[in-house]
Design a protein around this motif. Sequence first.
Motif, PDB file in Angstrom:
ATOM      1  N   UNK A   1       0.832  -1.199   0.000  1.00 23.28           N
ATOM      2  CA  UNK A   1       0.000   0.000   0.000  1.00 23.28           C
ATOM      3  C   UNK A   1       0.876   1.263   0.000  1.00 23.28           C
ATOM      4  N   UNK A   2       1.931   1.250   0.836  1.00 25.18           N
ATOM      5  CA  UNK A   2       2.838   2.399   0.907  1.00 25.18           C
ATOM      6  C   UNK A   2       3.516   2.639  -0.440  1.00 25.18           C
ATOM      7  N   UNK A   3       3.897   1.545  -1.108  1.00 18.29           N
ATOM      8  CA  UNK A   3       4.535   1.674  -2.423  1.00 18.29           C
ATOM      9  C   UNK A   3       3.589   2.360  -3.409  1.00 18.29           C
ATOM     10  N   UNK A   4       2.322   1.904  -3.391  1.00 18.72           N
ATOM     11  CA  UNK A   4       1.334   2.500  -4.296  1.00 18.72           C
ATOM     12  C   UNK A   4       1.154   3.989  -4.006  1.00 18.72           C
ATOM     13  N   UNK A   5       1.118   4.332  -2.715  1.00 17.44           N
ATOM     14  CA  UNK A   5       0.947   5.737  -2.331  1.00 17.44           C
ATOM     15  C   UNK A   5       2.173   6.562  -2.749  1.00 17.44           C
ATOM     16  N   UNK A   6       3.367   5.977  -2.582  1.00 14.75           N
ATOM     17  CA  UNK A   6       4.595   6.698  -2.924  1.00 14.75           C
ATOM     18  C   UNK A   6       4.655   7.003  -4.423  1.00 14.75           C
TER      19      UNK A   6
ATOM     20  N   UNK B   1       8.456   8.641 -10.484  1.00 11.00           N
ATOM     21  CA  UNK B   1       8.074   7.878 -11.681  1.00 11.00           C
ATOM     22  C   UNK B   1       7.754   6.433 -11.331  1.00 11.00           C
ATOM     23  N   UNK B   2       8.488   5.900 -10.364  1.00 14.36           N
ATOM     24  CA  UNK B   2       8.217   4.538  -9.901  1.00 14.36           C
ATOM     25  C   UNK B   2       8.729   4.430  -8.466  1.00 14.36           C
ATOM     26  N   UNK B   3       8.106   3.542  -7.698  1.00 12.65           N
ATOM     27  CA  UNK B   3       8.532   3.416  -6.298  1.00 12.65           C
ATOM     28  C   UNK B   3       8.238   2.019  -5.795  1.00 12.65           C
ATOM     29  N   UNK B   4       9.090   1.549  -4.893  1.00 11.88           N
ATOM     30  CA  UNK B   4       8.823   0.287  -4.195  1.00 11.88           C
ATOM     31  C   UNK B   4       9.374   0.427  -2.783  1.00 11.88           C
ATOM     32  N   UNK B   5       8.521   0.167  -1.822  1.00 11.95           N
ATOM     33  CA  UNK B   5       8.979   0.197  -0.429  1.00 11.95           C
ATOM     34  C   UNK B   5       8.868  -1.229   0.076  1.00 11.95           C
ATOM     35  N   UNK B   6      10.003  -1.822   0.393  1.00 12.52           N
ATOM     36  CA  UNK B   6      10.029  -3.262   0.718  1.00 12.52           C
ATOM     37  C   UNK B   6      10.991  -3.522   1.874  1.00 12.52           C
ATOM     38  N   UNK B   7      10.827  -4.683   2.514  1.00 14.27           N
ATOM     39  CA  UNK B   7      11.833  -5.122   3.470  1.00 14.27           C
ATOM     40  C   UNK B   7      13.035  -5.637   2.654  1.00 14.27           C
ATOM     41  N   UNK B   8      14.231  -5.515   3.233  1.00 11.48           N
ATOM     42  CA  UNK B   8      15.444  -5.795   2.460  1.00 11.48           C
ATOM     43  C   UNK B   8      15.826  -7.257   2.333  1.00 11.48           C
TER      44      UNK B   8
ATOM     45  N   UNK C   1      13.874  -5.742  -7.105  1.00 10.68           N
ATOM     46  CA  UNK C   1      14.169  -4.316  -7.321  1.00 10.68           C
ATOM     47  C   UNK C   1      15.163  -4.182  -8.475  1.00 10.68           C
ATOM     48  N   UNK C   2      16.132  -5.073  -8.489  1.00 12.15           N
ATOM     49  CA  UNK C   2      17.134  -5.046  -9.558  1.00 12.15           C
ATOM     50  C   UNK C   2      16.457  -5.246 -10.916  1.00 12.15           C
ATOM     51  N   UNK C   3      15.568  -6.231 -10.988  1.00 14.33           N
ATOM     52  CA  UNK C   3      14.844  -6.516 -12.239  1.00 14.33           C
ATOM     53  C   UNK C   3      14.014  -5.318 -12.690  1.00 14.33           C
ATOM     54  N   UNK C   4      13.492  -4.583 -11.695  1.00 11.82           N
ATOM     55  CA  UNK C   4      12.649  -3.425 -12.021  1.00 11.82           C
ATOM     56  C   UNK C   4      13.485  -2.161 -12.237  1.00 11.82           C
ATOM     57  N   UNK C   5      14.821  -2.305 -12.158  1.00 18.12           N
ATOM     58  CA  UNK C   5      15.706  -1.153 -12.315  1.00 18.12           C
ATOM     59  C   UNK C   5      15.593  -0.174 -11.165  1.00 18.12           C
ATOM     60  N   UNK C   6      15.377  -0.689  -9.959  1.00 24.31           N
ATOM     61  CA  UNK C   6      15.145   0.196  -8.812  1.00 24.31           C
ATOM     62  C   UNK C   6      16.153  -0.035  -7.682  1.00 24.31           C
ATOM     63  N   UNK C   7      17.242  -0.762  -7.959  1.00 24.76           N
ATOM     64  CA  UNK C   7      18.180  -1.072  -6.870  1.00 24.76           C
ATOM     65  C   UNK C   7      19.492  -0.308  -7.050  1.00 24.76           C
ATOM     66  N   UNK C   8      19.988   0.241  -5.934  1.00 26.80           N
ATOM     67  CA  UNK C   8      21.299   0.904  -5.953  1.00 26.80           C
ATOM     68  C   UNK C   8      22.196   0.234  -4.910  1.00 26.80           C
TER      69      UNK C   8
ATOM     70  N   UNK D   1      15.725  -4.487   7.589  1.00 29.50           N
ATOM     71  CA  UNK D   1      15.727  -3.082   7.170  1.00 29.50           C
ATOM     72  C   UNK D   1      14.677  -2.845   6.085  1.00 29.50           C
ATOM     73  N   UNK D   2      14.198  -1.604   6.063  1.00 31.16           N
ATOM     74  CA  UNK D   2      13.260  -1.248   5.000  1.00 31.16           C
ATOM     75  C   UNK D   2      14.006  -0.480   3.908  1.00 31.16           C
ATOM     76  N   UNK D   3      13.724  -0.836   2.651  1.00 29.18           N
ATOM     77  CA  UNK D   3      14.314  -0.086   1.531  1.00 29.18           C
ATOM     78  C   UNK D   3      13.233   0.778   0.888  1.00 29.18           C
ATOM     79  N   UNK D   4      13.531   2.052   0.790  1.00 27.80           N
ATOM     80  CA  UNK D   4      12.646   2.946   0.025  1.00 27.80           C
ATOM     81  C   UNK D   4      13.344   3.172  -1.311  1.00 27.80           C
ATOM     82  N   UNK D   5      12.813   2.547  -2.355  1.00 30.50           N
ATOM     83  CA  UNK D   5      13.437   2.656  -3.687  1.00 30.50           C
ATOM     84  C   UNK D   5      12.591   3.584  -4.546  1.00 30.50           C
ATOM     85  N   UNK D   6      13.215   4.626  -5.059  1.00 31.10           N
ATOM     86  CA  UNK D   6      12.465   5.621  -5.827  1.00 31.10           C
ATOM     87  C   UNK D   6      13.130   5.874  -7.171  1.00 31.10           C
ATOM     88  N   UNK D   7      12.302   5.945  -8.210  1.00 32.12           N
ATOM     89  CA  UNK D   7      12.790   6.441  -9.500  1.00 32.12           C
ATOM     90  C   UNK D   7      12.127   7.802  -9.675  1.00 32.12           C
ATOM     91  N   UNK D   8      12.946   8.843  -9.754  1.00 33.56           N
ATOM     92  CA  UNK D   8      12.363  10.187  -9.778  1.00 33.56           C
ATOM     93  C   UNK D   8      12.862  10.974 -10.978  1.00 33.56           C
TER      94      UNK D   8
END
Lengths: 57, 540
Positions: B21-26, B33-40, B48-55, B65-72
């Motif tokens: 739900x948090x990911x959808x809201x983010x 442009x895209x977001x995923x909030x997940x446990x690590x 996240x890597x597959x979605x191009x959202x991992x650093x 830990x929680x990862x807040x992954x954002x494409x902005x």
Amino acid sequence: MVEKILKLFKSDLKVINIGLEFFYKSLKDQNVKAVHVVWQPPPKVEKDLQDILSKIL
Amino acid sequence: MAIVKNFVKKNFYRDSVQLLHLSEEAKKIEGVLDAAIVMGTELNKELLEKQGLLTEEGKAATDNDMIIALKIEETANIDEILEKVEKLLTAPPETAAETYYYSLESALDALKDANIAIVSIPGQYARDVVLKLLERDIHVHLFSDHVPLEHEIELKKIAYEKGLLVMGPEAGTAIINGVALGFANVVNRGPIGVVAAAGTGLQEFTVLVSQAGSGITQGIGVGGRDVKSPVGGLMTLLSIKAFEADPETKVVAIVSKPPSPDVQDKIINYIMENTKKKYVTCFIGGKTFEIPEKLKGRLVQTKTLHAAALEAVKLVDEKLYEEAKKKLFLPKEEIIKIAEAEIAKLSEKQKYVRGLFTGGTLTFETQVIFKELIGDVYSNTPLNPEYQLPDARKSIKHTVVDLGEEEFTAGRAHPMIDPTIRLLRIVDEAKDPEVAVILLDFVIGYGSHPDPATAHLDAIKEAKKIAEEDGRHLTILAHITGTEKDPQNAKKQEEILRSAGVIVLPTNALMALTAALIAEKKIDEKKVDKFYNEFLVGKY
């Protein structure tokens, strides 16, 4: 031996939901009386701290 | 230009559904442009890597830990965005605060006449909570997995002695007094009671009974281990006793994967010696057993959920059964017609089925049917251990995967709620030129994604396009476990899928049959007849 189950089958459900919040929301959507318990895992305590705590408590 | 940022919050926990739900809201925040909030977890990092959202920052996160992954957007103000995400994370629950409690005791005080509880906390913590509930004479639906077996035995023994239900652990579904608990559908009420050690088995059974025009008194899920020797069928037997005494229940169905032989004997013996009502058994994948003389005529043995539902309806009302058979469950001529039309479009190279399932019992039933029609298939949960996929993420030849298994759900919401993993997999499978058919189950109802068909549209279209550009036709079959009364509306879901060229079958068993016929590329009518006679009707 099944009286309590038969009683449940004849009663309106009154539900305690512990854990996933969206189950609580599903119950509310169905107009079921329910309360939600917000659950968090117990904090992880370092072993040495835990040893001290267990001595004190 | 877009940039990807990861922020790691150490030791910060939210449950997987809240995170979704948090990911959808983010994603709705301006500049995102895209977001995923997940446990690590490793799985989440991989996705996240597959979605191009991992650093690099995200890679260093751990399970806690929680990862807040954002494409902005490059020009976006990251500080402002982060502030908004933080606000989402710390916002109090949106629902009325007076019904939220921070301890079980305060909740019990607030709802003094509580008669049932749903427990969905991590399994290792469940025992203490359930013990407190049983002490207060409260029935329990124990959704949690990873509950140690010794805890399950202890809890069920106590519950059995007290005449209380412990539905689970690992019971996804229950329908009590028409109320859906966990993942369950809105089905008709009626004279059929069902006890199931198979979550999506219970859903498919209740849905099919309802579609056939009959209905359910109660649907009791007991968790898969209930029918294994260590637990000894305690809750299955208690449920049978309750149904036998319940004046509303006329027919009782028992649904599970194969029970341990001693438990199966115990169940059948109990029914033979202590009951008078009519019974349907559906031990999917189990060996056919000899029906004792005393039970002939009032116990029907079935091999699929399709057959179990039909036979249960037949025991209630023969006329309803005849209508249901015609209306709902497609005669063989129709299935052959569908298969032939698809076979004509396939290239020579295309020969494999790929089942991408969200429901464990549906995965299992499909494999049982495939075994009969096309032999053993590869899986992450294979019938034959020799067909274990070395890597569940990669299909081999005929493959059927259960995407609800641990390797796909660690730290994530179940694929019935979050289809991300399946969407990526559909596209992957389409790239394989040897794939002829993809099978998809859509398990709707309470608990599931609000509109799974729409959520799958882009991936289905992309898959079809990949095949088309390669000069192939890709057959996609689907079955919807759901009713028109479900919040997602099964009929609407069906229309959406059909609009994307998906063939929707009325039962999981018929989807498996159709897929097998297409993969074989020739129709052996005798085989089809045998299947209809053995798998779609019961044995008295």
